[in-house]
Motif scaffolding. Structure first.
Motif, mmCIF file in Angstrom:
data_model
loop_
_atom_site.group_PDB
_atom_site.id
_atom_site.type_symbol
_atom_site.label_atom_id
_atom_site.label_comp_id
_atom_site.label_asym_id
_atom_site.label_seq_id
_atom_site.Cartn_x
_atom_site.Cartn_y
_atom_site.Cartn_z
ATOM 1 N N ILE A 119 0.969 -1.225 0.034
ATOM 2 C CA ILE A 119 0.106 0.114 0.059
ATOM 3 C C ILE A 119 0.759 1.160 0.212
ATOM 4 C CG2 ILE A 119 -1.734 1.456 1.535
ATOM 5 C CD1 ILE A 119 -2.865 -1.359 2.091
ATOM 6 N N TYR A 120 1.993 1.329 0.873
ATOM 7 C CA TYR A 120 2.781 2.185 0.821
ATOM 8 C C TYR A 120 3.639 2.723 -0.539
ATOM 9 C CZ TYR A 120 6.780 5.451 1.461
ATOM 10 O OH TYR A 120 7.572 6.384 1.288
ATOM 11 N N LEU A 121 3.821 1.522 -1.278
ATOM 12 C CA LEU A 121 4.217 1.714 -2.599
ATOM 13 C C LEU A 121 3.222 2.296 -3.590
ATOM 14 C CD1 LEU A 121 6.131 -1.834 -3.025
ATOM 15 C CD2 LEU A 121 7.438 0.591 -2.894
ATOM 16 N N ALA A 122 2.247 1.917 -3.414
ATOM 17 C CA ALA A 122 1.180 2.515 -4.353
ATOM 18 C C ALA A 122 0.621 3.795 -3.821
ATOM 19 C CB ALA A 122 -0.235 1.540 -4.233
ATOM 20 N N GLU A 123 0.364 4.163 -2.743
ATOM 21 C CA GLU A 123 -0.273 5.404 -2.195
ATOM 22 C C GLU A 123 0.609 6.282 -1.319
ATOM 23 O OE1 GLU A 123 -2.759 6.410 -3.653
ATOM 24 O OE2 GLU A 123 -3.875 4.500 -4.290
ATOM 25 N N GLY A 124 1.841 5.978 -0.886
ATOM 26 C CA GLY A 124 2.616 6.334 0.300
ATOM 27 C C GLY A 124 3.677 7.295 0.019
ATOM 28 N N SER A 125 3.974 8.219 0.651
ATOM 29 C CA SER A 125 5.146 9.057 0.383
ATOM 30 C C SER A 125 5.618 9.448 1.920
ATOM 31 C CB SER A 125 4.966 10.121 -0.490
ATOM 32 O OG SER A 125 4.231 10.857 0.040
ATOM 33 N N ARG A 140 -8.093 0.067 6.504
ATOM 34 C CA ARG A 140 -6.808 -0.790 6.406
ATOM 35 C C ARG A 140 -5.675 -0.250 6.851
ATOM 36 N NH1 ARG A 140 -6.090 -5.672 7.696
ATOM 37 N NH2 ARG A 140 -4.920 -6.567 6.523
ATOM 38 N N ILE A 141 -5.460 0.752 6.190
ATOM 39 C CA ILE A 141 -4.040 1.568 6.549
ATOM 40 C C ILE A 141 -4.146 1.909 8.176
ATOM 41 C CG2 ILE A 141 -2.800 3.756 6.351
ATOM 42 C CD1 ILE A 141 -3.940 4.041 3.334
ATOM 43 N N ILE A 142 -5.183 2.249 8.676
ATOM 44 C CA ILE A 142 -5.045 2.668 9.942
ATOM 45 C C ILE A 142 -4.770 1.206 10.911
ATOM 46 C CG2 ILE A 142 -6.580 3.125 12.287
ATOM 47 C CD1 ILE A 142 -7.964 5.290 10.018
ATOM 48 N N SER A 143 -5.573 0.192 10.348
ATOM 49 C CA SER A 143 -5.489 -1.105 11.103
ATOM 50 C C SER A 143 -4.251 -1.912 10.905
ATOM 51 C CB SER A 143 -6.396 -1.969 10.655
ATOM 52 O OG SER A 143 -6.142 -3.431 10.888
ATOM 53 N N ARG A 176 -0.780 5.216 15.872
ATOM 54 C CA ARG A 176 -1.933 5.661 15.605
ATOM 55 C C ARG A 176 -1.714 6.664 14.335
ATOM 56 N NH1 ARG A 176 -6.019 4.362 18.658
ATOM 57 N NH2 ARG A 176 -7.215 6.372 18.059
ATOM 58 N N CYS A 177 -2.717 6.584 13.321
ATOM 59 C CA CYS A 177 -2.759 7.646 12.210
ATOM 60 C C CYS A 177 -3.480 9.051 12.440
ATOM 61 C CB CYS A 177 -3.350 6.822 11.115
ATOM 62 S SG CYS A 177 -2.367 5.704 10.574
ATOM 63 N N ALA A 178 -2.930 10.231 11.897
ATOM 64 C CA ALA A 178 -3.896 11.007 11.795
ATOM 65 C C ALA A 178 -4.501 11.555 10.339
ATOM 66 C CB ALA A 178 -2.925 12.343 12.118
ATOM 67 N N VAL A 222 -3.769 10.251 5.155
ATOM 68 C CA VAL A 222 -3.389 9.430 6.292
ATOM 69 C C VAL A 222 -2.033 9.449 6.712
ATOM 70 C CG1 VAL A 222 -3.912 7.251 7.548
ATOM 71 C CG2 VAL A 222 -5.437 7.874 5.496
ATOM 72 N N ARG A 223 -1.635 10.153 7.841
ATOM 73 C CA ARG A 223 -0.281 10.641 8.253
ATOM 74 C C ARG A 223 -0.056 9.914 9.425
ATOM 75 N NH1 ARG A 223 1.238 15.155 5.582
ATOM 76 N NH2 ARG A 223 -0.589 16.312 4.743
ATOM 77 N N ILE A 224 1.301 9.344 9.321
ATOM 78 C CA ILE A 224 1.755 8.708 10.631
ATOM 79 C C ILE A 224 3.084 9.535 10.992
ATOM 80 C CG2 ILE A 224 3.147 6.950 11.467
ATOM 81 C CD1 ILE A 224 0.748 6.689 8.493
ATOM 82 N N TYR A 225 3.216 10.030 12.237
ATOM 83 C CA TYR A 225 4.366 10.910 12.603
ATOM 84 C C TYR A 225 5.560 10.132 13.223
ATOM 85 C CZ TYR A 225 1.114 14.624 11.648
ATOM 86 O OH TYR A 225 0.229 15.772 10.675
ATOM 87 N N SER A 226 6.668 9.939 12.467
ATOM 88 C CA SER A 226 7.523 9.284 12.901
ATOM 89 C C SER A 226 8.736 9.241 11.923
ATOM 90 C CB SER A 226 7.434 7.806 13.010
ATOM 91 O OG SER A 226 8.287 6.911 13.504
ATOM 92 N N ASN A 227 10.108 9.901 12.416
ATOM 93 C CA ASN A 227 11.107 9.875 11.448
ATOM 94 C C ASN A 227 11.937 8.490 11.280
ATOM 95 O OD1 ASN A 227 11.253 12.735 10.527
ATOM 96 N ND2 ASN A 227 11.784 13.217 12.872
ATOM 97 N N ILE A 228 11.411 7.741 12.445
ATOM 98 C CA ILE A 228 12.135 6.369 12.196
ATOM 99 C C ILE A 228 11.371 5.759 10.918
ATOM 100 C CG2 ILE A 228 12.305 4.117 13.343
ATOM 101 C CD1 ILE A 228 13.042 5.806 15.823
ATOM 102 N N ILE A 229 10.117 5.798 11.113
ATOM 103 C CA ILE A 229 9.529 5.050 10.084
ATOM 104 C C ILE A 229 9.766 5.639 8.502
ATOM 105 C CG2 ILE A 229 6.912 4.282 9.120
ATOM 106 C CD1 ILE A 229 6.100 4.192 12.307
#
Length: 135
Positions: A10-16, A36-39, A48-50, A62-69
């Motif tokens: 999903i990240y490869l398709a929709e993420g950045s 599904r992304i949240i889960s 948790r996602c914002a 759909v955002r995830i705040y983490s510099n490690i990720i």
């Protein structure tokens, strides 16, 4: 595991990546994909996602705040849509590869008159999806 592989797809398709994390850019109409992304984020990363919806369009982030990720996905997927690739391709079992393809399909797949299609601007990702069809 299968959840990580699907989220990777999903990240490869929709993420950045963004300044301080990872973002999935989708449509507000994609409720099942949002859920599904949240889960998967909670299962895989215990994060948790914002959710941010554009009031003037159907855009959703759909955002995830983490510099490690963020750094992790840059390492295993590349930076920029045209440069996305599956850097761990040679380490995948058929089962894991199928889950990554499921994730890519979930984000960028469609059923067309002549069959099924995955749309991507990345030549590397296109070639990986094409080659996986023959393995």
């Amino acid at each position: 595991n299968k959840d990580f592989a699907e989220l990777y797809g999903i990240y490869l398709a929709e993420g950045s990546t963004c300044k301080n994390g990872v973002v999935f850019a989708i449509s507000q109409d994609e409720k099942k994909l949002t859920d599904r992304i949240i889960s998967l984020m909670e299962k895989v990363w215990n994060k948790r996602c914002a959710i941010e919806d554009d009031k003037n369009s159907k855009k959703r982030w759909v955002r995830i705040y983490s510099n490690i990720i963020k750094r992790f996905y840059e390492e295993i997927a590349g930076r920029g849509a045209r440069n996305k690739r599956i850097y761990i391709f040679d380490k995948l079992t058929k089962h894991t590869a199928s889950k990554i393809l499921k994730g890519i399909w979930t984000g960028d797949g469609s059923k067309e008159k002549g069959g099924y299609e995955i749309t991507t601007t990345s030549k590397y990702l296109h070639d990986a999806c094409y080659l996986s069809h023959f393995q």
